[in-house]
Motif scaffolding. Structure first.
Motif, mmCIF file in Angstrom:
data_model
loop_
_atom_site.group_PDB
_atom_site.id
_atom_site.type_symbol
_atom_site.label_atom_id
_atom_site.label_comp_id
_atom_site.label_asym_id
_atom_site.label_seq_id
_atom_site.Cartn_x
_atom_site.Cartn_y
_atom_site.Cartn_z
ATOM 1 N N VAL A 61 0.827 -1.207 0.000
ATOM 2 C CA VAL A 61 0.000 0.000 0.000
ATOM 3 C C VAL A 61 0.856 1.249 0.000
ATOM 4 O O VAL A 61 0.485 2.276 -0.584
ATOM 5 C CB VAL A 61 -0.971 0.005 1.203
ATOM 6 N N LEU A 62 2.007 1.208 0.645
ATOM 7 C CA LEU A 62 2.862 2.387 0.776
ATOM 8 C C LEU A 62 3.600 2.726 -0.516
ATOM 9 O O LEU A 62 3.988 3.878 -0.729
ATOM 10 C CB LEU A 62 3.878 2.180 1.904
ATOM 11 N N HIS A 63 3.792 1.739 -1.367
ATOM 12 C CA HIS A 63 4.616 1.942 -2.555
ATOM 13 C C HIS A 63 3.819 2.005 -3.851
ATOM 14 O O HIS A 63 4.251 2.649 -4.809
ATOM 15 C CB HIS A 63 5.670 0.831 -2.633
ATOM 16 N N TYR A 64 2.659 1.344 -3.856
ATOM 17 C CA TYR A 64 1.901 1.255 -5.106
ATOM 18 C C TYR A 64 0.454 1.711 -4.967
ATOM 19 O O TYR A 64 -0.371 1.439 -5.838
ATOM 20 C CB TYR A 64 1.973 -0.181 -5.640
ATOM 21 N N ALA A 65 0.149 2.409 -3.851
ATOM 22 C CA ALA A 65 -1.192 2.988 -3.642
ATOM 23 C C ALA A 65 -2.303 1.954 -3.785
ATOM 24 O O ALA A 65 -3.373 2.253 -4.314
ATOM 25 C CB ALA A 65 -1.429 4.159 -4.602
ATOM 26 N N MET A 66 -2.047 0.750 -3.298
ATOM 27 C CA MET A 66 -3.039 -0.323 -3.404
ATOM 28 C C MET A 66 -3.988 -0.232 -2.217
ATOM 29 O O MET A 66 -3.784 -0.859 -1.175
ATOM 30 C CB MET A 66 -2.331 -1.673 -3.468
ATOM 31 N N GLU A 67 -5.007 0.586 -2.376
ATOM 32 C CA GLU A 67 -5.973 0.810 -1.300
ATOM 33 C C GLU A 67 -7.271 1.354 -1.862
ATOM 34 O O GLU A 67 -7.337 1.798 -3.011
ATOM 35 C CB GLU A 67 -5.401 1.761 -0.248
ATOM 36 N N SER A 68 -8.295 1.328 -1.027
ATOM 37 C CA SER A 68 -9.593 1.918 -1.371
ATOM 38 C C SER A 68 -10.241 2.379 -0.078
ATOM 39 O O SER A 68 -9.836 1.984 1.007
ATOM 40 C CB SER A 68 -10.495 0.894 -2.070
ATOM 41 N N PHE A 69 -11.243 3.241 -0.200
ATOM 42 C CA PHE A 69 -11.931 3.686 1.009
ATOM 43 C C PHE A 69 -13.366 4.071 0.701
ATOM 44 O O PHE A 69 -13.755 4.223 -0.456
ATOM 45 C CB PHE A 69 -11.181 4.837 1.682
#
Length: 355
Positions: A61-69
């Motif tokens: 998540v910190l390196h490739y923005a692999m997240e959602s909200f």
């Protein structure tokens, strides 16, 4: 159905003054966490004391923005009970976001159960002052420590809550909007329809630009022709022109807002013509010159309804409804907030009690 283990905080935080909450400043005693592991699925659902996350510095998540909200609210009704507003819509939207972002999806019923369970535990945190609510932020992050661009094998679904006041401290006074014609927010085939952090990070440069020019928000145009209106900052946008109400279509570049969807339903219920065809910014400015641009407003969970009093595109400035809130805008705000806070009967079947 989730088996949620509840181990709440034993030391309670001091509650903030509900008349001075701001937005996204204070956080409740507890949070919900569910782990996800490739080959196992979702597991170990739990409510634990609110605390810093412990993740590896190489977490994807910190390196490739692999997240959602997501973002939704819990509301205190006049009788003291608590209710949610269309949480199933947020669950469905998160599923669509996660599919696009290659993140695991949580079933609608599990999402709603998780939200209801945490809100019930934090029920004392739902404020009762007029205009206040408990903001609920579910999010998914990729936690596997790996420096390489591929899908993650481990994830966490987390929910935190924050008691909030009005999104705009000045109330629902009309805001000034700058039309962005240099930068692009979203393009067809991209992530514009998703609720992922990268979309918001990329939009900040225009927000700074707008503020420097004396405007509160940015209206984005389409990313191909820079011709058609799309979103305003973190809100969907509506234009009332000569009796017809226009809003950008959700065809992959615009977030399908829950408040947007609710406004369209209400407007059609009231007999208004709502067009979801693409609307050129040139037509908006022309309508202003001809005195046909009657109302403009943004919609979103945080602000609910945000009237627009001024719109600047290049060297043209449109002044809307003498800088005052229009009647349709006001009716939508009163109706939606009335349903959400339980002061109006929910004839649409949108509210969900927290029991």
């Amino acid at each position: 159905m989730l088996n949620i283990k509840i181990t709440p905080a034993t030391e309670k935080k001091a509650k903030p003054d509900s008349k001075h909450l701001g937005f996204g400043v204070f956080y409740t005693d507890n949070m919900l966490v569910i782990d996800h592991t490739e080959g196992i699925g979702w597991h170990d659902a739990r409510i634990v004391p609110y605390q810093p996350l412990s993740i590896d510095p190489a977490a994807m998540v910190l390196h490739y923005a692999m997240e959602s909200f997501e973002g939704l609210k819990a509301y205190r009704k006049p009788d003291g009970s608590v209710q949610l507003f269309r949480p199933d819509c947020n669950a469905e939207r998160m599923i669509n976001t996660n599919k696009r972002m290659c993140l695991p999806t949580l079933p609608v019923e599990d999402f709603v159960q998780a939200v209801k369970t945490l809100v019930k535990v934090e029920e004392d945190w739902v404020p009762s002052e007029p205009g206040t609510s408990l903001y609920i932020r579910p999010f998914v992050i990729a936690t596997e420590p790996h420096l390489g661009v591929r899908t993650s094998k481990t994830h966490q679904f987390i929910i935190i809550c924050s008691p909030v006041g009005a999104y705009y401290s000045t109330g629902i006074n009309p805001v000034k909007i700058f039309v962005e014609d240099e930068y692009t927010r979203a393009c067809p085939g991209g992530t514009g329809f998703t609720k992922c952090g990268g979309n918001y990070a990329a939009s900040l440069i225009s927000q700074v630009k707008a503020h420097d020019l004396g405007y509160e928000q940015t209206l984005w145009l389409d990313g191909v022709e820079h011709k058609y209106v799309e979103e305003v900052g973190s809100m969907n946008c509506f234009f009332k022109i000569d009796g017809t109400i226009y809003t950008a279509p959700c065809v992959g570049t615009v977030l399908p807002g829950v408040t947007r969807r609710s406004c369209i339903d209400l407007l059609k219920h009231w007999g208004y013509t709502v067009s979801e065809e693409r609307l050129p910014i040139a037509d908006v400015m022309k309508a202003s010159e001809e005195g046909k641009l009657e109302e403009v407003f943004g919609t979103g969970t945080a602000a609910v309804i945000s009237p627009v009093g001024e719109l600047r595109f290049e060297d043209q400035v449109a002044y809307i409804n003498n800088g005052e809130i229009g009647p349709v805008t006001h009716k939508l705000y009163d109706t939606l907030t009335g349903i959400q806070w339980g002061t109006l009967k929910d004839e649409m079947g949108w509210t969900v009690p927290v029991e």
